[in-house]
Design a protein around this motif. Sequence first.
Motif, PDB file in Angstrom:
ATOM      1  N   VAL A 344     -32.383 -48.097 -27.533  1.00  0.00           N
ATOM      2  CA  VAL A 344     -32.620 -49.143 -26.524  1.00  0.00           C
ATOM      3  C   VAL A 344     -33.743 -48.729 -25.601  1.00  0.00           C
ATOM      4  CG1 VAL A 344     -31.614 -50.376 -24.566  1.00  0.00           C
ATOM      5  CG2 VAL A 344     -30.259 -49.990 -26.642  1.00  0.00           C
ATOM      6  N   MET A 345     -33.723 -47.458 -25.151  1.00  0.00           N
ATOM      7  CA  MET A 345     -34.741 -46.966 -24.213  1.00  0.00           C
ATOM      8  C   MET A 345     -36.133 -47.020 -24.868  1.00  0.00           C
ATOM      9  SD  MET A 345     -33.136 -45.849 -21.401  1.00  0.00           S
ATOM     10  CE  MET A 345     -33.842 -44.388 -20.706  1.00  0.00           C
ATOM     11  N   ALA A 346     -36.203 -46.676 -26.151  1.00  0.00           N
ATOM     12  CA  ALA A 346     -37.496 -46.633 -26.846  1.00  0.00           C
ATOM     13  C   ALA A 346     -38.096 -48.023 -27.007  1.00  0.00           C
ATOM     14  CB  ALA A 346     -37.337 -45.982 -28.207  1.00  0.00           C
ATOM     15  N   SER A 347     -37.249 -49.024 -27.131  1.00  0.00           N
ATOM     16  CA  SER A 347     -37.736 -50.389 -27.332  1.00  0.00           C
ATOM     17  C   SER A 347     -37.973 -51.124 -26.018  1.00  0.00           C
ATOM     18  CB  SER A 347     -36.728 -51.180 -28.178  1.00  0.00           C
ATOM     19  OG  SER A 347     -35.460 -51.238 -27.515  1.00  0.00           O
ATOM     20  N   ALA A 348     -37.671 -50.459 -24.893  1.00  0.00           N
ATOM     21  CA  ALA A 348     -37.825 -51.115 -23.588  1.00  0.00           C
ATOM     22  C   ALA A 348     -39.277 -51.119 -23.147  1.00  0.00           C
ATOM     23  CB  ALA A 348     -36.974 -50.403 -22.540  1.00  0.00           C
ATOM     24  N   ASN A 349     -39.633 -52.051 -22.246  1.00  0.00           N
ATOM     25  CA  ASN A 349     -40.969 -52.144 -21.668  1.00  0.00           C
ATOM     26  C   ASN A 349     -41.205 -50.919 -20.778  1.00  0.00           C
ATOM     27  OD1 ASN A 349     -43.040 -52.851 -19.660  1.00  0.00           O
ATOM     28  ND2 ASN A 349     -42.986 -54.849 -20.679  1.00  0.00           N
ATOM     29  N   PRO A 350     -42.360 -50.248 -20.909  1.00  0.00           N
ATOM     30  CA  PRO A 350     -42.643 -49.051 -20.081  1.00  0.00           C
ATOM     31  C   PRO A 350     -42.483 -49.310 -18.586  1.00  0.00           C
ATOM     32  CG  PRO A 350     -44.248 -49.232 -21.842  1.00  0.00           C
ATOM     33  CD  PRO A 350     -43.436 -50.507 -21.878  1.00  0.00           C
ATOM     34  N   GLU A 351     -42.897 -50.487 -18.129  1.00  0.00           N
ATOM     35  CA  GLU A 351     -42.757 -50.798 -16.693  1.00  0.00           C
ATOM     36  C   GLU A 351     -41.277 -50.832 -16.282  1.00  0.00           C
ATOM     37  OE1 GLU A 351     -44.776 -54.408 -15.865  1.00  0.00           O
ATOM     38  OE2 GLU A 351     -46.771 -53.582 -16.279  1.00  0.00           O
ATOM     39  N   GLN A 352     -40.432 -51.312 -17.177  1.00  0.00           N
ATOM     40  CA  GLN A 352     -38.991 -51.349 -16.880  1.00  0.00           C
ATOM     41  C   GLN A 352     -38.412 -49.931 -16.783  1.00  0.00           C
ATOM     42  OE1 GLN A 352     -37.731 -53.823 -20.230  1.00  0.00           O
ATOM     43  NE2 GLN A 352     -37.312 -55.536 -18.800  1.00  0.00           N
ATOM     44  N   VAL A 354     -40.063 -47.225 -15.906  1.00  0.00           N
ATOM     45  CA  VAL A 354     -40.524 -46.633 -14.640  1.00  0.00           C
ATOM     46  C   VAL A 354     -39.666 -47.134 -13.485  1.00  0.00           C
ATOM     47  CG1 VAL A 354     -42.427 -46.573 -12.983  1.00  0.00           C
ATOM     48  CG2 VAL A 354     -42.901 -46.298 -15.430  1.00  0.00           C
ATOM     49  N   GLN A 355     -39.390 -48.421 -13.485  1.00  0.00           N
ATOM     50  CA  GLN A 355     -38.552 -49.015 -12.440  1.00  0.00           C
ATOM     51  C   GLN A 355     -37.126 -48.437 -12.482  1.00  0.00           C
ATOM     52  OE1 GLN A 355     -38.258 -53.283 -12.711  1.00  0.00           O
ATOM     53  NE2 GLN A 355     -37.270 -53.480 -10.698  1.00  0.00           N
ATOM     54  N   LEU A 356     -36.605 -48.246 -13.686  1.00  0.00           N
ATOM     55  CA  LEU A 356     -35.259 -47.677 -13.839  1.00  0.00           C
ATOM     56  C   LEU A 356     -35.219 -46.240 -13.317  1.00  0.00           C
ATOM     57  CD1 LEU A 356     -32.372 -47.742 -14.940  1.00  0.00           C
ATOM     58  CD2 LEU A 356     -33.278 -47.085 -17.181  1.00  0.00           C
ATOM     59  N   ARG A 357     -36.278 -45.481 -13.637  1.00  0.00           N
ATOM     60  CA  ARG A 357     -36.318 -44.085 -13.195  1.00  0.00           C
ATOM     61  C   ARG A 357     -36.361 -44.006 -11.670  1.00  0.00           C
ATOM     62  NH1 ARG A 357     -41.285 -40.589 -15.229  1.00  0.00           N
ATOM     63  NH2 ARG A 357     -42.353 -42.070 -13.836  1.00  0.00           N
ATOM     64  N   GLN A 358     -37.163 -44.849 -11.054  1.00  0.00           N
ATOM     65  CA  GLN A 358     -37.245 -44.852  -9.591  1.00  0.00           C
ATOM     66  C   GLN A 358     -35.890 -45.201  -8.956  1.00  0.00           C
ATOM     67  OE1 GLN A 358     -40.409 -47.656  -8.832  1.00  0.00           O
ATOM     68  NE2 GLN A 358     -42.028 -46.099  -9.039  1.00  0.00           N
ATOM     69  N   SER A 359     -35.235 -46.192  -9.528  1.00  0.00           N
ATOM     70  CA  SER A 359     -33.925 -46.609  -9.002  1.00  0.00           C
ATOM     71  C   SER A 359     -32.903 -45.483  -9.142  1.00  0.00           C
ATOM     72  CB  SER A 359     -33.446 -47.859  -9.737  1.00  0.00           C
ATOM     73  OG  SER A 359     -34.296 -48.939  -9.497  1.00  0.00           O
ATOM     74  N   LEU A 360     -32.913 -44.846 -10.314  1.00  0.00           N
ATOM     75  CA  LEU A 360     -31.960 -43.759 -10.558  1.00  0.00           C
ATOM     76  C   LEU A 360     -32.220 -42.578  -9.630  1.00  0.00           C
ATOM     77  CD1 LEU A 360     -31.689 -43.808 -14.459  1.00  0.00           C
ATOM     78  CD2 LEU A 360     -29.960 -44.548 -12.811  1.00  0.00           C
ATOM     79  N   GLN A 361     -33.503 -42.264  -9.398  1.00  0.00           N
ATOM     80  CA  GLN A 361     -33.840 -41.161  -8.507  1.00  0.00           C
ATOM     81  C   GLN A 361     -33.370 -41.442  -7.080  1.00  0.00           C
ATOM     82  OE1 GLN A 361     -38.071 -40.846  -9.171  1.00  0.00           O
ATOM     83  NE2 GLN A 361     -37.839 -39.230 -10.739  1.00  0.00           N
TER      84      GLN A 361
END
Length: 372
Positions: A344-352, A354-361
């Motif tokens: 799922v992560m590999a098929s996701a949009n790169p911008e999404q 980045v946004q997920l990583r920021q939220s998780l951090q």
Amino acid sequence: MAKLPKISDRFSGAYQATEQAERITELQAEVEKLRVSQSPELEQQIATLRSQLLAQSGEQEIAVEQIDPNPYQPRQTITPESIQTLAHSMEKDGQIAPVIVIAQGERYLLWDGQRRFEAAKILGWKTLRAVSAPMPPDLHRKALLTFIHHEDLNSLDKAEAIVKEIAANTGIEAVEIPTVLSTVLRRLERSGLVNQLTALVTAVTEEQHQGVKHLGVSETEEKLLLALLDLALNPASVKANLMPMLSMPKDLKAAIRSGLKGAHALALMVLSAKTLKISERQATKVRIEATNQVIEQDLSVAKTRELIGQIKAKYLKSGESKESKASKQVTAVVRGIEKLSPTVMASANPEQLVQLRQSLQQKLSLIDDILT
């Protein structure tokens, strides 16, 4: 007619014991029995004996205004209702027992009889029957022993008086006494030695000293335990029933001084901010309302605990429902993250991503703050 024996000789040796009202009554009763003979000589001897009894006993009428309260009086709490009740009794039946005073120049220090003294003032009495005693070298201890085993002395007054006495005789700071007692008893409980300590309450002084030494306690703990045993107090009982009084919130202390029983106060202590998961201000309000209900309805300890259980259920249920809702939200997020497989992560949009990583951090940083 044979010469009558001197009655004063018959009662020699009794004069020293006449400080006790009961002994005086017994002697006076004996005098009345002797009057049956109606002898003039006997009557003269009786009159002499009466004067000797009064002088030797120290019982006399003392002006109320000449009596000063005892500054070491352990009973700090005397309710107006208690004094008024005694005043009614004294007005109807008179003063049953004399107060005990200590002569100090032209004035007298009250040793025993605080309630009788206060009741006499309410009644407007000018004098009180009193027995005069010499000034003891340790007035506070003697005053404490006068009251310490009386059930009508409330637990808070008793706890404060005991701590004051122990601090004066052991050098242990008053604020440290509850902690030292709790620590040593907890250790003795783990070692199974508490029963040995309890058995020492009724032992003679030498046995108490030897017994405490065999418990393996520190010097400070030994001083504390011996001080309690010297007052014929069970240290475990003092810890369970009296020491908690000292750490009670102000509202409960005030309630005890107004007549609330110690057992009820101990039960009401459960209604704390920590237990109810509310602010201190809210907890105080809840506790005061509950205390007033206990007093107004004259609830038993069992009924008081039922009331406390209802209050706890009300607040904890509300808190648990909020906690449950939050837990469900966190659980849902965790499960959502777990579903993010590598595919799922590999098929996701790169911008999404980045946004997920920021939220998780950001959330991880918040979690760290909460956990620390």
